[in-house]
Design a protein around this motif. Structure first.
Motif, PDB file in Angstrom:
ATOM      1  N   LEU B  27      31.895  32.066  34.683  1.00 25.00           N
ATOM      2  CA  LEU B  27      32.492  31.181  35.704  1.00 25.00           C
ATOM      3  C   LEU B  27      34.020  31.100  35.587  1.00 25.00           C
ATOM      4  CD1 LEU B  27      30.007  28.182  36.001  1.00 25.00           C
ATOM      5  CD2 LEU B  27      30.349  30.017  37.639  1.00 25.00           C
ATOM      6  N   VAL B  28      34.499  30.784  34.367  1.00 25.44           N
ATOM      7  CA  VAL B  28      35.950  30.697  34.165  1.00 25.44           C
ATOM      8  C   VAL B  28      36.582  32.083  34.363  1.00 25.44           C
ATOM      9  CG1 VAL B  28      37.762  29.966  32.540  1.00 25.44           C
ATOM     10  CG2 VAL B  28      35.563  28.831  32.531  1.00 25.44           C
ATOM     11  N   CYS B  30      36.125  34.176  36.526  1.00 29.12           N
ATOM     12  CA  CYS B  30      36.271  34.605  37.929  1.00 29.12           C
ATOM     13  C   CYS B  30      37.718  34.514  38.426  1.00 29.12           C
ATOM     14  CB  CYS B  30      35.333  33.832  38.837  1.00 29.12           C
ATOM     15  SG  CYS B  30      35.801  32.127  39.035  1.00 29.12           S
ATOM     16  N   LEU B  31      38.641  34.092  37.574  1.00 30.54           N
ATOM     17  CA  LEU B  31      40.046  34.065  37.995  1.00 30.54           C
ATOM     18  C   LEU B  31      40.746  35.407  37.765  1.00 30.54           C
ATOM     19  CD1 LEU B  31      41.307  30.487  37.094  1.00 30.54           C
ATOM     20  CD2 LEU B  31      40.476  31.334  39.253  1.00 30.54           C
ATOM     21  N   CYS B  32      39.947  36.453  37.738  1.00 30.69           N
ATOM     22  CA  CYS B  32      40.436  37.846  37.713  1.00 30.69           C
ATOM     23  C   CYS B  32      41.463  38.101  36.602  1.00 30.69           C
ATOM     24  CB  CYS B  32      40.995  38.233  39.070  1.00 30.69           C
ATOM     25  SG  CYS B  32      39.787  38.092  40.391  1.00 30.69           S
ATOM     26  N   CYS B  33      42.540  38.795  36.960  1.00 31.29           N
ATOM     27  CA  CYS B  33      43.514  39.260  35.968  1.00 31.29           C
ATOM     28  C   CYS B  33      44.427  38.150  35.464  1.00 31.29           C
ATOM     29  CB  CYS B  33      44.348  40.386  36.549  1.00 31.29           C
ATOM     30  SG  CYS B  33      45.258  39.928  38.029  1.00 31.29           S
ATOM     31  N   ILE B  37      47.274  38.186  32.134  1.00 28.38           N
ATOM     32  CA  ILE B  37      48.721  38.005  32.354  1.00 28.38           C
ATOM     33  C   ILE B  37      49.165  36.719  31.635  1.00 28.38           C
ATOM     34  CG2 ILE B  37      50.509  37.573  34.118  1.00 28.38           C
ATOM     35  CD1 ILE B  37      48.887  39.409  35.994  1.00 28.38           C
ATOM     36  N   GLU B  75      37.192  39.697  24.523  1.00 31.16           N
ATOM     37  CA  GLU B  75      36.352  39.594  25.724  1.00 31.16           C
ATOM     38  C   GLU B  75      35.062  40.395  25.551  1.00 31.16           C
ATOM     39  OE1 GLU B  75      35.089  40.767  29.867  1.00 31.16           O
ATOM     40  OE2 GLU B  75      35.838  42.105  28.334  1.00 31.16           O
ATOM     41  N   TRP B 111      24.748  39.670  44.349  1.00 33.07           N
ATOM     42  CA  TRP B 111      25.840  39.761  43.371  1.00 33.07           C
ATOM     43  C   TRP B 111      25.357  39.207  42.029  1.00 33.07           C
ATOM     44  CZ3 TRP B 111      29.303  35.281  42.110  1.00 33.07           C
ATOM     45  CH2 TRP B 111      30.300  35.645  41.214  1.00 33.07           C
TER      46      TRP B 111
END
Lengths: 170, 178
Positions: B27-28, B30-33, B37, B75, B111
């Motif tokens: 869930l967390v 899901c904020l992609c890249c 960064i 990760e 998905w």
């Protein structure tokens, strides 16, 4: 002495140019892969799985938040696509704005100004406050992505220039 | 002035650890890249904190690369035990959301079902790909971090008079001679 300075400046410019070309080629390859994945899927090529899986490391790939092409979803969501297209646009504009003779970072206010819209939108969507349309996500991603090459190219070029300087010193 | 650069490993470990942890949690993530960064920025924050010399964008890039590599490993390690939990978590979320929402987003179910069905060789390939991608994103974060925390480095070096020990000895020895 002046010849030495001119020569080192020429080398400096060339090194920045090399980093620039590699960054440009890299982002073109990157975006091509995003478009290639749905195309390969439409041809039932197994390579599409590797591309989708590679991009799954940095994107949630939710079907409802992706654009569709060749009858299949793209390898990244609309926001990520916007960031990468913005990065490409920023890379193309880089020589026109900075040139290759200067290495300097943008003011950090520029970064915050570009980050605020995408940040607010991301938080709003994350906490289910609103649901932004795909095209708006693309635009917000584009705005953020366009400033990123000015950091990336500067940082990588500076690293390699310093590396060379230290090697010569030794 | 003390020209020695501060150690990069600890800042990279902190930044990469936080980024990898957040990128691996369901869930967390899901904020992609953003996390990777962000990890690079955090690494530079800790690097700038301990630095008495002005850091260059190249320093930010290299500490960002290290934090990206560490984030990829963290990760990877986190995603192994959490992979079975992720599907369960999404199923529960789907059930809860369906109670509040009239219509679920298109393709949400497929998905969810397609998540984490990769074979072992794909997982290992994923680690290699993660290391490469996270390094690039970490470098980007590191350079952004330099632009944010650059002033902090210079400020922290102000007011410090760095006198080399050798020079004091030389002065004393000169006095004794005269």
């Amino acid at each position: 002495m002046s010849y030495e300075i001119r020569d080192s400046f020429w080398t400096f410019k060339n090194k920045v140019k090399i980093i620039y070309i590699f960054t440009l080629l890299g982002i073109v390859f990157w975006i091509a892969a995003i478009f290639l994945a749905p195309y390969l899927k439409s041809l039932s090529s197994p390579i599409n799985k590797i591309i989708y899986y590679s991009f799954s490391k940095i994107c949630h790939q939710a079907e409802s938040r992706c654009f569709y092409i060749f009858g299949n979803q793209m390898a990244v969501c609309s926001r990520c696509l916007g960031i990468y297209i913005g990065f490409l646009a920023g890379t193309v504009y880089y020589p026109l704005i900075r040139g290759f003779g200067i290495l300097s970072l943008p003011k950090h206010k520029t970064f915050f100004l570009a980050t605020v819209p995408i940040g607010i939108d991301t938080l709003g969507n994350f906490f289910f406050l609103w649901n932004t349309a795909g095209w708006l996500r693309l635009i917000l991603g584009f705005i953020w992505g366009i400033v990123l090459p000015f950091y990336f190219i500067t940082g990588i070029a500076d690293f390699f220039l310093n590396l060379n300087f230290h090697n010569k010193k030794q | 002035m003390n020209e020695q650069r501060p150690g990069m490993f600890i800042p990279a470990l902190i930044g990469g650890g936080i980024a990898g942890l957040l990128a691996g949690i369901p869930l967390v993530s899901c904020l992609c890249c953003l996390w990777i960064i962000g990890g690079g920025i955090i690494a530079v924050y800790f690097l700038a904190k301990d630095s008495f010399v002005a850091l260059s964008p190249g320093d930010g890039a290299i500490v960002g690369v290290f934090s990206g590599i560490i984030a990829a490993v963290v990760e990877f390690l986190i995603s192994i035990p959490l992979a079975p939990l992720e599907n369960k978590l999404f199923k529960n979320l789907l059930v809860e959301l369906s109670e509040y929402m009239d219509e679920m987003p298109a393709g949400f179910e497929s998905w969810m079902n397609n998540s984490f069905q990769a074979p072992l060789y794909m997982i290992l390939l994923g680690l290699v790909i993660s290391v490469v991608i996270f390094s690039a994103l970490g470098a980007l974060g590191g350079v952004i971090g330099i632009s944010i925390f650059k002033n902090r480095t210079i400020k922290s070096s102000q007011g410090v008079i760095d006198v080399p020990k050798n020079s004091i000895k030389t002065e004393n020895s000169d006095n004794s001679k005269s």
